[in-house]
Design a protein around this motif. Structure first.
Motif, PDB file in Angstrom:
ATOM      1  N   UNK A   1      18.397 -14.610   1.615  1.00 32.06           N
ATOM      2  CA  UNK A   1      18.276 -14.284   0.281  1.00 32.06           C
ATOM      3  C   UNK A   1      16.840 -13.377   0.045  1.00 32.06           C
ATOM      4  N   UNK A   2      15.976 -13.871   0.521  1.00 33.82           N
ATOM      5  CA  UNK A   2      14.751 -12.931   0.707  1.00 33.82           C
ATOM      6  C   UNK A   2      14.700 -11.560   1.284  1.00 33.82           C
ATOM      7  N   UNK A   3      15.574 -11.548   2.336  1.00 35.90           N
ATOM      8  CA  UNK A   3      16.028 -10.265   2.927  1.00 35.90           C
ATOM      9  C   UNK A   3      16.384  -9.301   1.922  1.00 35.90           C
ATOM     10  N   UNK A   4      17.398  -9.810   1.057  1.00 44.69           N
ATOM     11  CA  UNK A   4      18.146  -9.075   0.216  1.00 44.69           C
ATOM     12  C   UNK A   4      17.250  -8.824  -0.884  1.00 44.69           C
TER      13      UNK A   4
ATOM     14  N   UNK B   1      15.593  -4.134  -2.671  1.00 40.24           N
ATOM     15  CA  UNK B   1      15.891  -4.005  -4.133  1.00 40.24           C
ATOM     16  C   UNK B   1      14.829  -3.694  -4.765  1.00 40.24           C
ATOM     17  N   UNK B   2      13.522  -4.403  -4.383  1.00 41.39           N
ATOM     18  CA  UNK B   2      12.069  -4.366  -4.779  1.00 41.39           C
ATOM     19  C   UNK B   2      11.866  -2.944  -4.732  1.00 41.39           C
ATOM     20  N   UNK B   3      11.640  -2.479  -3.464  1.00 38.53           N
ATOM     21  CA  UNK B   3      11.460  -1.156  -2.905  1.00 38.53           C
ATOM     22  C   UNK B   3      12.104   0.029  -3.656  1.00 38.53           C
ATOM     23  N   UNK B   4      13.535  -0.170  -4.067  1.00 40.26           N
ATOM     24  CA  UNK B   4      14.118   0.827  -4.799  1.00 40.26           C
ATOM     25  C   UNK B   4      13.758   0.828  -6.111  1.00 40.26           C
TER      26      UNK B   4
ATOM     27  N   UNK C   1       3.422  -2.194  -0.051  1.00 40.26           N
ATOM     28  CA  UNK C   1       3.856  -3.423   0.772  1.00 40.26           C
ATOM     29  C   UNK C   1       4.684  -4.495  -0.365  1.00 40.26           C
ATOM     30  N   UNK C   2       5.890  -4.562  -0.042  1.00 35.78           N
ATOM     31  CA  UNK C   2       6.544  -5.540  -0.889  1.00 35.78           C
ATOM     32  C   UNK C   2       6.645  -6.936  -0.182  1.00 35.78           C
TER      33      UNK C   2
ATOM     34  N   UNK D   1       8.000 -19.718   4.051  1.00 33.35           N
ATOM     35  CA  UNK D   1       8.533 -18.418   4.724  1.00 33.35           C
ATOM     36  C   UNK D   1       8.045 -17.162   3.915  1.00 33.35           C
ATOM     37  N   UNK D   2       7.529 -16.225   4.578  1.00 32.02           N
ATOM     38  CA  UNK D   2       6.605 -15.055   3.803  1.00 32.02           C
ATOM     39  C   UNK D   2       7.614 -13.970   4.699  1.00 32.02           C
ATOM     40  N   UNK D   3       8.049 -12.928   4.022  1.00 33.51           N
ATOM     41  CA  UNK D   3       8.595 -11.909   4.381  1.00 33.51           C
ATOM     42  C   UNK D   3       8.057 -10.680   3.731  1.00 33.51           C
ATOM     43  N   UNK D   4       7.857  -9.257   4.305  1.00 36.82           N
ATOM     44  CA  UNK D   4       7.436  -7.980   3.783  1.00 36.82           C
ATOM     45  C   UNK D   4       7.972  -7.014   4.239  1.00 36.82           C
ATOM     46  N   UNK D   5       7.967  -5.898   3.535  1.00 35.34           N
ATOM     47  CA  UNK D   5       8.614  -4.706   3.772  1.00 35.34           C
ATOM     48  C   UNK D   5       7.582  -3.430   3.276  1.00 35.34           C
ATOM     49  N   UNK D   6       7.403  -2.499   4.132  1.00 38.56           N
ATOM     50  CA  UNK D   6       6.228  -1.548   3.723  1.00 38.56           C
ATOM     51  C   UNK D   6       7.014  -0.334   3.743  1.00 38.56           C
ATOM     52  N   UNK D   7       6.727   0.583   2.907  1.00 42.28           N
ATOM     53  CA  UNK D   7       6.723   1.770   2.467  1.00 42.28           C
ATOM     54  C   UNK D   7       5.935   2.736   2.851  1.00 42.28           C
ATOM     55  N   UNK D   8       6.013   3.580   3.637  1.00 42.12           N
ATOM     56  CA  UNK D   8       4.997   4.598   3.953  1.00 42.12           C
ATOM     57  C   UNK D   8       5.507   5.929   3.731  1.00 42.12           C
ATOM     58  N   UNK D   9       4.862   6.750   3.085  1.00 43.26           N
ATOM     59  CA  UNK D   9       5.155   8.266   2.887  1.00 43.26           C
ATOM     60  C   UNK D   9       4.103   8.950   3.669  1.00 43.26           C
ATOM     61  N   UNK D  10       4.647   9.809   4.589  1.00 47.13           N
ATOM     62  CA  UNK D  10       3.795  10.718   5.220  1.00 47.13           C
ATOM     63  C   UNK D  10       4.055  12.230   4.715  1.00 47.13           C
TER      64      UNK D  10
END
Length: 85
Positions: free
Chosen positions: A32-35, A39-42, A52-53, A66-75
């Protein structure tokens, strides 16, 4: 069934989960956390070039299980072909 709470942080705002979800196991909570993360990044494009989300999954006692993170990096500009690590 145990109840898990999903606190989210989008790089600017922490949103605690006061309701939670009854799920079979921590593995199901992990799914569920992965899902949540894409959505947060979008929904929250960064104003700068990095964000970082984070989703923290807590149990009924309030312990972070559990802690899960997703990083969005724009170059921008001349970018080499090497993946970002």
């Amino acid at each position: 069934m145990p109840r898990f709470f999903f606190d989210t942080y989008d790089g600017e705002k922490l949103i605690p989960d006061d309701v939670g979800l009854e799920l079979e196991s921590l593995e199901v909570a992990k799914t569920e956390a992965q899902k949540c993360l894409p959505e947060m990044a979008k929904d929250a494009l960064p104003d700068d070039n990095h964000r970082t989300f984070v989703v923290n999954v807590r149990d009924e006692a309030g312990k972070v299980m559990l802690r899960m993170a997703l990083s969005l990096v724009i170059e921008e500009g001349a970018v080499d072909d090497q993946p970002v690590e």
